[in-house]
Design a protein around this motif. Structure first.
Motif, PDB file in Angstrom:
ATOM      1  N   MET A   1       0.836  -1.173   0.000  1.00 55.15           N
ATOM      2  CA  MET A   1       0.000   0.000   0.000  1.00 55.15           C
ATOM      3  C   MET A   1       0.879   1.234   0.000  1.00 55.15           C
ATOM      4  N   LYS A   2       0.527   2.210  -0.821  1.00 60.44           N
ATOM      5  CA  LYS A   2       1.225   3.489  -0.850  1.00 60.44           C
ATOM      6  C   LYS A   2       0.191   4.579  -0.607  1.00 60.44           C
ATOM      7  N   SER A   3       0.623   5.614   0.103  1.00 60.31           N
ATOM      8  CA  SER A   3      -0.263   6.732   0.391  1.00 60.31           C
ATOM      9  C   SER A   3       0.217   7.966  -0.353  1.00 60.31           C
ATOM     10  N   TYR A   4      -0.717   8.719  -0.904  1.00 60.89           N
ATOM     11  CA  TYR A   4      -0.427   9.939  -1.640  1.00 60.89           C
ATOM     12  C   TYR A   4      -1.415  11.006  -1.202  1.00 60.89           C
ATOM     13  N   THR A   5      -1.028  12.267  -1.390  1.00 61.62           N
ATOM     14  CA  THR A   5      -1.962  13.375  -1.239  1.00 61.62           C
ATOM     15  C   THR A   5      -2.170  13.956  -2.625  1.00 61.62           C
ATOM     16  N   ILE A   6      -3.411  14.001  -3.059  1.00 62.91           N
ATOM     17  CA  ILE A   6      -3.766  14.487  -4.397  1.00 62.91           C
ATOM     18  C   ILE A   6      -4.697  15.679  -4.227  1.00 62.91           C
ATOM     19  N   THR A   7      -4.445  16.750  -4.995  1.00 54.17           N
ATOM     20  CA  THR A   7      -5.297  17.936  -4.944  1.00 54.17           C
ATOM     21  C   THR A   7      -6.160  17.983  -6.191  1.00 54.17           C
ATOM     22  N   VAL A   8      -7.471  18.067  -5.996  1.00 55.50           N
ATOM     23  CA  VAL A   8      -8.429  18.151  -7.091  1.00 55.50           C
ATOM     24  C   VAL A   8      -9.298  19.375  -6.861  1.00 55.50           C
ATOM     25  N   ASN A   9      -9.274  20.300  -7.809  1.00 55.56           N
ATOM     26  CA  ASN A   9     -10.064  21.529  -7.709  1.00 55.56           C
ATOM     27  C   ASN A   9      -9.874  22.230  -6.367  1.00 55.56           C
ATOM     28  N   GLY A  10      -8.626  22.276  -5.903  1.00 55.61           N
ATOM     29  CA  GLY A  10      -8.310  22.995  -4.680  1.00 55.61           C
ATOM     30  C   GLY A  10      -8.549  22.220  -3.395  1.00 55.61           C
ATOM     31  N   THR A  11      -9.108  20.998  -3.470  1.00 52.58           N
ATOM     32  CA  THR A  11      -9.328  20.183  -2.283  1.00 52.58           C
ATOM     33  C   THR A  11      -8.304  19.061  -2.270  1.00 52.58           C
ATOM     34  N   ALA A  12      -7.582  18.933  -1.169  1.00 49.75           N
ATOM     35  CA  ALA A  12      -6.558  17.896  -1.048  1.00 49.75           C
ATOM     36  C   ALA A  12      -7.188  16.625  -0.497  1.00 49.75           C
ATOM     37  N   TYR A  13      -6.830  15.465  -1.071  1.00 47.03           N
ATOM     38  CA  TYR A  13      -7.323  14.173  -0.628  1.00 47.03           C
ATOM     39  C   TYR A  13      -6.141  13.273  -0.301  1.00 47.03           C
ATOM     40  N   ASP A  14      -6.226  12.559   0.837  1.00 39.71           N
ATOM     41  CA  ASP A  14      -5.248  11.535   1.151  1.00 39.71           C
ATOM     42  C   ASP A  14      -5.757  10.252   0.502  1.00 39.71           C
ATOM     43  N   VAL A  15      -4.937   9.644  -0.358  1.00 36.02           N
ATOM     44  CA  VAL A  15      -5.350   8.467  -1.107  1.00 36.02           C
ATOM     45  C   VAL A  15      -4.381   7.334  -0.804  1.00 36.02           C
ATOM     46  N   THR A  16      -4.926   6.160  -0.529  1.00 33.56           N
ATOM     47  CA  THR A  16      -4.117   4.967  -0.326  1.00 33.56           C
ATOM     48  C   THR A  16      -4.343   4.062  -1.523  1.00 33.56           C
ATOM     49  N   VAL A  17      -3.241   3.606  -2.146  1.00 27.97           N
ATOM     50  CA  VAL A  17      -3.320   2.792  -3.347  1.00 27.97           C
ATOM     51  C   VAL A  17      -2.710   1.425  -3.046  1.00 27.97           C
ATOM     52  N   GLU A  18      -3.448   0.394  -3.410  1.00 23.36           N
ATOM     53  CA  GLU A  18      -2.965  -0.965  -3.205  1.00 23.36           C
ATOM     54  C   GLU A  18      -2.154  -1.394  -4.412  1.00 23.36           C
ATOM     55  N   GLU A  19      -0.972  -1.950  -4.176  1.00 26.03           N
ATOM     56  CA  GLU A  19      -0.127  -2.452  -5.251  1.00 26.03           C
ATOM     57  C   GLU A  19      -0.532  -3.888  -5.527  1.00 26.03           C
ATOM     58  N   THR A  20      -1.061  -4.141  -6.753  1.00 28.16           N
ATOM     59  CA  THR A  20      -1.537  -5.481  -7.083  1.00 28.16           C
ATOM     60  C   THR A  20      -0.632  -6.186  -8.073  1.00 28.16           C
ATOM     61  N   GLY A  21       0.356  -5.490  -8.603  1.00 24.21           N
ATOM     62  CA  GLY A  21       1.234  -6.094  -9.596  1.00 24.21           C
ATOM     63  C   GLY A  21       0.758  -5.845 -11.011  1.00 24.21           C
ATOM     64  N   SER A  22      -0.489  -5.402 -11.178  1.00 31.36           N
ATOM     65  CA  SER A  22      -0.981  -5.068 -12.518  1.00 31.36           C
ATOM     66  C   SER A  22      -0.746  -3.589 -12.781  1.00 31.36           C
ATOM     67  N   ALA A  23      -0.894  -3.191 -14.033  1.00 30.54           N
ATOM     68  CA  ALA A  23      -0.655  -1.797 -14.407  1.00 30.54           C
ATOM     69  C   ALA A  23      -1.684  -0.855 -13.815  1.00 30.54           C
ATOM     70  N   ALA A  24      -2.907  -1.326 -13.624  1.00 34.91           N
ATOM     71  CA  ALA A  24      -3.968  -0.467 -13.098  1.00 34.91           C
ATOM     72  C   ALA A  24      -4.166  -0.738 -11.619  1.00 34.91           C
ATOM     73  N   SER A  25      -4.014   0.281 -10.811  1.00 38.46           N
ATOM     74  CA  SER A  25      -4.247   0.164  -9.369  1.00 38.46           C
ATOM     75  C   SER A  25      -5.411   1.064  -9.011  1.00 38.46           C
ATOM     76  N   ALA A  26      -6.280   0.581  -8.145  1.00 37.49           N
ATOM     77  CA  ALA A  26      -7.448   1.355  -7.755  1.00 37.49           C
ATOM     78  C   ALA A  26      -7.251   1.954  -6.376  1.00 37.49           C
ATOM     79  N   PRO A  27      -7.775   3.174  -6.149  1.00 31.57           N
ATOM     80  CA  PRO A  27      -7.672   3.746  -4.816  1.00 31.57           C
ATOM     81  C   PRO A  27      -8.476   2.923  -3.821  1.00 31.57           C
ATOM     82  N   VAL A  28      -7.930   2.725  -2.638  1.00 34.07           N
ATOM     83  CA  VAL A  28      -8.617   1.980  -1.598  1.00 34.07           C
ATOM     84  C   VAL A  28      -9.430   2.929  -0.739  1.00 34.07           C
ATOM     85  N   ALA A  29      -8.891   4.105  -0.462  1.00 34.21           N
ATOM     86  CA  ALA A  29      -9.593   5.074   0.373  1.00 34.21           C
ATOM     87  C   ALA A  29      -9.202   6.472  -0.044  1.00 34.21           C
ATOM     88  N   ALA A  30     -10.172   7.383  -0.018  1.00 33.43           N
ATOM     89  CA  ALA A  30      -9.883   8.790  -0.309  1.00 33.43           C
ATOM     90  C   ALA A  30     -10.619   9.633   0.717  1.00 33.43           C
TER      91      ALA A  30
END
Length: 118
Positions: A1-30
């Motif tokens: 799991m990796k955590s990132y902070t992403i800003t969308v339209n001026g609102t910051a979101y803490d996002v946790t991404v699960e590493e699955t080994g595939s190219a596409a990873s889905a956010p687990v929590a925002a």
């Protein structure tokens, strides 16, 4: 799991991404993150010409320091905006009076980056 902070339209979101080994990873929590105030770096007297961020991004590099004489178009600060290095330049000839940010700092459009005197 990796955590990132992403800003969308001026609102910051803490996002946790699960590493699955595939190219596409889905956010687990925002969840909305707390907005950190823009910190001022230690600076001298403020100048009469304000240099502001034209877009939100991260301060990639400080190109000038207080006391530097600059010409119109000289880079004062370089921002990383959407993974591109974007120089913020002197609007006119003068002397850099203060640098109000530090490398690595996140800034929003309109934030004061530096000041200069003509």
């Amino acid at each position: 799991m990796k955590s990132y902070t992403i800003t969308v339209n001026g609102t910051a979101y803490d996002v946790t991404v699960e590493e699955t080994g595939s190219a596409a990873s889905a956010p687990v929590a925002a969840t909305p993150a707390k907005k950190a105030p823009v910190k001022k770096a230690a600076s001298g007297a403020a100048g009469s010409v304000k240099i502001e961020a034209g877009a939100s991004g991260k301060v990639f590099k400080i190109n000038a320091k207080p006391g530097d004489v600059v010409k119109p178009g000289d880079a004062i600060v370089t921002l990383e905006v959407m993974k591109m290095e974007t120089p913020v330049v002197a609007p006119k000839a003068g002397t850099v009076a203060s640098i109000e940010v530090s490398e690595g700092q996140m800034v929003e459009a309109g934030n004061l980056l530096a000041t200069m005197n003509e």
